[in-house]
Design an enzyme around this catalytic site. Sequence first.
Site, PDB file in Angstrom:
ATOM      1  N   HIS A   1       3.312  -0.967   2.053  1.00 56.60           N
ATOM      2  CA  HIS A   1       1.956  -0.800   1.959  1.00 56.60           C
ATOM      3  C   HIS A   1       1.264  -2.297   2.452  1.00 56.60           C
ATOM      4  O   HIS A   1       1.900  -3.386   1.906  1.00 56.60           O
ATOM      5  CB  HIS A   1       1.294  -0.328   0.745  1.00 56.60           C
ATOM      6  CG  HIS A   1       1.624  -1.189  -0.461  1.00 56.60           C
ATOM      7  ND1 HIS A   1       1.017  -2.604  -0.804  1.00 56.60           N
ATOM      8  CD2 HIS A   1       2.626  -1.406  -1.599  1.00 56.60           C
ATOM      9  CE1 HIS A   1       1.299  -3.121  -2.003  1.00 56.60           C
ATOM     10  NE2 HIS A   1       2.470  -2.509  -2.319  1.00 56.60           N
TER      11      HIS A   1
ATOM     12  N   ASP B   1      -2.166  -3.010   1.803  1.00 58.56           N
ATOM     13  CA  ASP B   1      -3.110  -3.425   0.884  1.00 58.56           C
ATOM     14  C   ASP B   1      -2.538  -4.402  -0.316  1.00 58.56           C
ATOM     15  O   ASP B   1      -1.418  -4.376  -0.510  1.00 58.56           O
ATOM     16  CB  ASP B   1      -3.942  -2.373  -0.091  1.00 58.56           C
ATOM     17  CG  ASP B   1      -3.065  -1.700  -0.721  1.00 58.56           C
ATOM     18  OD1 ASP B   1      -1.884  -1.063  -0.479  1.00 58.56           O
ATOM     19  OD2 ASP B   1      -3.299  -1.488  -1.898  1.00 58.56           O
TER      20      ASP B   1
ATOM     21  N   ASP C   1       4.485  -8.821  -1.959  1.00 60.45           N
ATOM     22  CA  ASP C   1       3.874  -7.304  -2.565  1.00 60.45           C
ATOM     23  C   ASP C   1       2.806  -6.926  -1.657  1.00 60.45           C
ATOM     24  O   ASP C   1       1.709  -7.284  -2.146  1.00 60.45           O
ATOM     25  CB  ASP C   1       3.807  -7.222  -3.893  1.00 60.45           C
ATOM     26  CG  ASP C   1       3.296  -5.530  -4.346  1.00 60.45           C
ATOM     27  OD1 ASP C   1       3.577  -4.854  -3.758  1.00 60.45           O
ATOM     28  OD2 ASP C   1       2.795  -5.854  -5.751  1.00 60.45           O
TER      29      ASP C   1
ATOM     30  N   GLU D   1      -2.303   1.378  -2.188  1.00 61.59           N
ATOM     31  CA  GLU D   1      -1.294   1.482  -3.155  1.00 61.59           C
ATOM     32  C   GLU D   1      -1.713   0.730  -4.486  1.00 61.59           C
ATOM     33  O   GLU D   1      -1.608   1.180  -5.631  1.00 61.59           O
ATOM     34  CB  GLU D   1      -0.055   1.096  -2.826  1.00 61.59           C
ATOM     35  CG  GLU D   1       1.209   1.405  -3.700  1.00 61.59           C
ATOM     36  CD  GLU D   1       1.474   0.496  -4.817  1.00 61.59           C
ATOM     37  OE1 GLU D   1       2.206   0.832  -5.676  1.00 61.59           O
ATOM     38  OE2 GLU D   1       0.974  -0.514  -4.624  1.00 61.59           O
ATOM     39  N   GLU D   2      -2.333  -0.501  -4.353  1.00 55.36           N
ATOM     40  CA  GLU D   2      -2.865  -1.209  -5.336  1.00 55.36           C
ATOM     41  C   GLU D   2      -3.779  -0.731  -6.588  1.00 55.36           C
ATOM     42  O   GLU D   2      -3.972  -1.073  -7.381  1.00 55.36           O
ATOM     43  CB  GLU D   2      -2.885  -2.684  -4.891  1.00 55.36           C
ATOM     44  CG  GLU D   2      -1.797  -3.319  -4.348  1.00 55.36           C
ATOM     45  CD  GLU D   2      -0.548  -3.792  -5.197  1.00 55.36           C
ATOM     46  OE1 GLU D   2      -0.496  -3.293  -6.336  1.00 55.36           O
ATOM     47  OE2 GLU D   2       0.405  -4.506  -4.775  1.00 55.36           O
TER      48      GLU D   2
END
Length: 454
Positions: A94, A96, A127, A158-159
């Site tokens: 991901h 984001d 991340d 995702e976050e």
Amino acid sequence: MPVDASSVDVRSEIEEAMPRAKAELAELVRFTSVHDPLQFPVEECTGAARWVQQAFIDAGVPDVQLIETVDGSLAVVGSRPAPAGAPTVLLYSHYDVQPPGDRKLWDSEPFELTERDGRWYGRGSADCKGNVIMHLLALRALGESIGVGVRIVCEGSEEMGTGGLEALVEQRPELFAADVVVIGDTGNARVGLPTVTTTLRGIANVVVHVETLAGEVHSGMYGGPAPDALAALVQVLSTLRNEQGDNVIDGLDGTQTWDGVEYDVEQFRSDAGLLDGVALAGSGSVADAVWARPALTILGIDCPPVVGSAAAISPRASARLNLRVPPGMDPQAAQDALVAHLEARTPWNARVTVEREAVGSPFRARTDGPGYAALSASMEEAFGQPMGTAGQGGSIPLCNALAQVLPDAEIVLMGVEEPRCRIHAPNESVDPTEIEKMAVAEALFLQRLAGSDS
């Protein structure tokens, strides 16, 4: 027959590509791609999505598109067909990131990749933008000789946990069809120790409200017999742990044990930033506590602040509770147990109401298939020591969504996010040797699958 990719020396290819990898990670980190228009411009997420799209096209995935999901985020989805008889591998990541938080707590600009003491610092460096780079390095190292089908999925929300990609999985499962799914959003147990994540905890949050009075009353005139709602809340919250710090929710088993790699106590103390002299909470090993057992965290409390507080008894107070649920435990049953505990243990017959938030199921990966065997051999070759297994205290709802639409696929979780990365915290960083060796492991993994009889 699958194309023979075994002749490619991926280790030297990736080693030579590391300067480019650093430059690209710097470009990607520079996007303030937080999926929240109240905090950062939407254009930053769009720019990051387009960057990822073009990067994977350049890495040999010809058909890469941007698909808007129900939460407004852009998913980067691409594919390269498998040769006849060869398996297809889905590579997930991901783009984001978490908000940077208080920038005063950072030692360098959060959105500028900065090297210190051999590590690369910046929000998303690990991340999960570091894992995007890991995938790119592996694909470029194999080039045209890759002998498997490849699907690319890079998520844009995702976050924030707003579910855009999970909805896309349900709406268009054909975009995700694969024999093996690599979730590039975890990491090794420590730098240099090859580790695959085999379990994820689920989630079962609640918000508890306690009321005792019609309104505030003077603590001098009524203090003593008048029940303090904040004191009642504190008392019921205290019943969720015993004197050793173990969670003791009525009806919920908290004695499970972990049988994979251990989590060294001193390493955990350092990773978590424990203050000198402060003891760990609970009994059992660290691995038991963070990977195998339920864990209750008080996320926040609504009550009068210290500054400006009056000499008055609080008539109401609330708390948001985060319950992490290990594999093998039903998250709905766990939430039911927590609600029943709070209702039964609140003192003085105070009025208690509990709001339930949506539950998320835990996840356990298969470890008996050819994909897992190929990854184990590849990780050992890349790192020079056998691969271990670890759990992940957090949740990745996508894993369960994919498991539902791809019941026969193997799902493996790996990546560059070892504990020293301090993901989600100030001064997030990545060790470039982890990016390099994990990319080598992934490329070797794809080589092995290409040479298999799958």
